[in-house]
Scaffold this motif. Structure first.
Motif, PDB file in Angstrom:
ATOM      1  N   THR A  49      -4.131  -3.929   0.575  1.00  0.00           N
ATOM      2  CA  THR A  49      -2.759  -4.257   0.960  1.00  0.00           C
ATOM      3  C   THR A  49      -2.440  -5.736   0.773  1.00  0.00           C
ATOM      4  O   THR A  49      -1.343  -6.103   0.350  1.00  0.00           O
ATOM      5  CB  THR A  49      -2.514  -3.863   2.434  1.00  0.00           C
ATOM      6  OG1 THR A  49      -2.771  -2.475   2.588  1.00  0.00           O
ATOM      7  CG2 THR A  49      -1.083  -4.168   2.851  1.00  0.00           C
ATOM      8  N   ASN A  59      -5.587   4.339  -1.974  1.00  0.00           N
ATOM      9  CA  ASN A  59      -5.079   3.605  -0.815  1.00  0.00           C
ATOM     10  C   ASN A  59      -4.390   4.552   0.170  1.00  0.00           C
ATOM     11  O   ASN A  59      -4.540   4.409   1.387  1.00  0.00           O
ATOM     12  CB  ASN A  59      -4.103   2.520  -1.273  1.00  0.00           C
ATOM     13  CG  ASN A  59      -3.661   1.622  -0.133  1.00  0.00           C
ATOM     14  OD1 ASN A  59      -4.493   1.034   0.557  1.00  0.00           O
ATOM     15  ND2 ASN A  59      -2.363   1.505   0.066  1.00  0.00           N
ATOM     16  N   GLU A 107       3.808   6.415   5.311  1.00  0.00           N
ATOM     17  CA  GLU A 107       3.964   5.894   6.674  1.00  0.00           C
ATOM     18  C   GLU A 107       5.289   6.355   7.264  1.00  0.00           C
ATOM     19  O   GLU A 107       5.364   6.784   8.425  1.00  0.00           O
ATOM     20  CB  GLU A 107       3.880   4.369   6.650  1.00  0.00           C
ATOM     21  CG  GLU A 107       3.979   3.729   8.019  1.00  0.00           C
ATOM     22  CD  GLU A 107       3.806   2.213   7.951  1.00  0.00           C
ATOM     23  OE1 GLU A 107       4.298   1.533   8.867  1.00  0.00           O
ATOM     24  OE2 GLU A 107       3.192   1.710   6.999  1.00  0.00           O
ATOM     25  N   PHE A 164      -8.553  -0.690   3.363  1.00  0.00           N
ATOM     26  CA  PHE A 164      -7.088  -0.604   3.341  1.00  0.00           C
ATOM     27  C   PHE A 164      -6.460  -1.988   3.376  1.00  0.00           C
ATOM     28  O   PHE A 164      -5.557  -2.301   2.600  1.00  0.00           O
ATOM     29  CB  PHE A 164      -6.614   0.231   4.528  1.00  0.00           C
ATOM     30  CG  PHE A 164      -5.120   0.310   4.663  1.00  0.00           C
ATOM     31  CD1 PHE A 164      -4.371   1.113   3.813  1.00  0.00           C
ATOM     32  CD2 PHE A 164      -4.450  -0.432   5.634  1.00  0.00           C
ATOM     33  CE1 PHE A 164      -2.994   1.188   3.936  1.00  0.00           C
ATOM     34  CE2 PHE A 164      -3.070  -0.364   5.747  1.00  0.00           C
ATOM     35  CZ  PHE A 164      -2.354   0.445   4.899  1.00  0.00           C
ATOM     36  N   GLN A 176       2.102   4.214  -0.138  1.00  0.00           N
ATOM     37  CA  GLN A 176       1.715   4.149   1.280  1.00  0.00           C
ATOM     38  C   GLN A 176       2.901   3.957   2.229  1.00  0.00           C
ATOM     39  O   GLN A 176       2.976   4.621   3.269  1.00  0.00           O
ATOM     40  CB  GLN A 176       0.663   3.050   1.479  1.00  0.00           C
ATOM     41  CG  GLN A 176       0.130   2.934   2.894  1.00  0.00           C
ATOM     42  CD  GLN A 176       0.988   1.999   3.747  1.00  0.00           C
ATOM     43  OE1 GLN A 176       1.524   1.014   3.230  1.00  0.00           O
ATOM     44  NE2 GLN A 176       1.121   2.305   5.025  1.00  0.00           N
ATOM     45  N   TYR A 217      -5.353   5.361   4.026  1.00  0.00           N
ATOM     46  CA  TYR A 217      -4.357   5.328   5.098  1.00  0.00           C
ATOM     47  C   TYR A 217      -4.360   6.652   5.863  1.00  0.00           C
ATOM     48  O   TYR A 217      -4.254   6.666   7.097  1.00  0.00           O
ATOM     49  CB  TYR A 217      -2.970   5.058   4.507  1.00  0.00           C
ATOM     50  CG  TYR A 217      -1.874   5.007   5.539  1.00  0.00           C
ATOM     51  CD1 TYR A 217      -1.747   3.923   6.398  1.00  0.00           C
ATOM     52  CD2 TYR A 217      -0.966   6.064   5.675  1.00  0.00           C
ATOM     53  CE1 TYR A 217      -0.747   3.880   7.365  1.00  0.00           C
ATOM     54  CE2 TYR A 217       0.039   6.023   6.626  1.00  0.00           C
ATOM     55  CZ  TYR A 217       0.131   4.934   7.466  1.00  0.00           C
ATOM     56  OH  TYR A 217       1.116   4.902   8.428  1.00  0.00           O
TER      57      TYR A 217
END
Length: 335
Positions: free
Chosen positions: A167, A183, A228, A163, A224, A187
């Motif tokens: 990133t 990805n 989140e 990850f 992502q 996550y």
């Protein structure tokens, strides 16, 4: 920003033009009276055609472009467009055209993209932590965990390393949708260690597009941050199991990605305010408190508009207690 008091330059020109038109109108009325009294209408007809031509020419060649330029500049001021301000059809003069071109060079898109990327935490990772040191340290932890037979720690460390690698590296470029989904899956695995069975994730494709659409290009780190946001502002605040869904739809020209959660949802008034902000590209969100929520959406939306244009971006649908849908629209790019 306060409006400067007094007449602007174009307002002054407009006053002069209106004064000239009033003089022409008075002259025209005088000619009508004279023509009627003398019985001569030829000169009056010629003058009428002339006045009509001047009015039509003024409207089409001056007034309409002026109103169009005014509308573009007003939309730019209100934050609804960004790149479109550089595409004025008619500029006031050559100097204003050159000034806009210089402004476009100064406000370089790449600089704004850099400014809209993650914030302090991301920059700290990118600028202050040597990625190779991070990877090697995590690999060392993974090796020790395997030796000790602690597979869960080894798996989590490997996922975390993957990850971080994704990133930190090459954030500017477009990547395949498949890479972005991978990805997101990494996550999800990391968050799964924390939430356990409370968190579930699924992917839905429209019809049988999955293999082909996975090759589509998308800005890196688009999905992502939205996931989140969905976890920490939606799923985490609800009782019971949290469901995250990634829906992919490709049309002839657009790629529409919807990230859904069954979390706490957002109040109607707040959704309206958020969507109003999402209509335009702005860096104002960088001044706001990230704990208020919505910063990730504005961040991603800003990058999309700066890269692809004002017609693309994010729209939010939400209802309190029913969850939230975040719809991302970008061009369907396969090369």
């Amino acid at each position: 920003m306060k409006d400067k008091k007094g007449l602007y330059l174009f307002d002054r020109i407009l006053v002069v033009l209106i004064s000239i038109m009033m003089i022409l109108l008075i002259t025209f009325l005088h000619l009508i009276v004279t023509a009627i009294s003398r019985g001569t209408y030829i000169f009056l007809l010629i003058y009428t055609v002339f006045i009509a031509g001047v009015l039509y020419f003024s409207y089409k060649w001056i007034y309409r472009p002026y109103k169009e330029s005014n509308k573009v500049l007003r939309l730019f001021h209100e934050g609804y467009i960004f790149k479109g301000v550089f595409d004025l059809r008619v500029h006031f003069n050559r100097e204003s055209f050159l000034a806009f071109q210089k402004f476009k060079e100064i406000i370089d898109t790449k600089e704004l993209i850099e400014g809209s990327k993650k914030h302090a935490e991301y920059l700290a990772l990118q600028n202050q932590i040597n990625p190779h040191f991070l990877y090697n340290t995590l690999e060392g932890i993974r090796s020790e965990a395997l030796i000790e037979g602690v597979d869960s720690i080894a798996n989590m460390t490997e996922t975390l390393a993957t990850f971080f690698r994704y990133t930190i590296s090459n954030v500017d470029k477009l990547v395949s949708l498949e890479d972005e989904i991978t990805n997101v899956e990494n996550y999800y695995k990391i968050q799964k260690f924390r939430f356990g069975e409370k968190l579930d994730f699924s992917i839905e494709f429209q019809d049988d597009q999955d293999k082909e659409v996975l090759k589509a290009k998308i800005p890196k780190l688009t999905l992502q941050p939205i996931f989140e946001n969905a976890i920490f502002h939606g799923v985490e605040r609800k009782m019971g199991k949290g469901l995250l869904t990634l829906k992919i739809l490709a049309t002839a020209k657009r790629l529409i990605i919807t990230i859904s959660d069954n979390g706490a949802g957002i109040e109607e008034e707040r959704v309206k305010r958020l969507n109003k902000k999402l209509r335009g590209a702005s860096l104002e969100y960088m001044k706001e408190d990230k704990n208020k929520g919505g910063i990730a959406l504005l961040n991603v939306n800003n990058r999309i508009k700066l890269i692809f244009g004002d017609e693309y971006g994010i729209y939010v649908y939400s209802k309190v207690g029913a969850g939230t849908d975040v719809e991302i629209t970008i061009p369907y790019i396969m090369n």
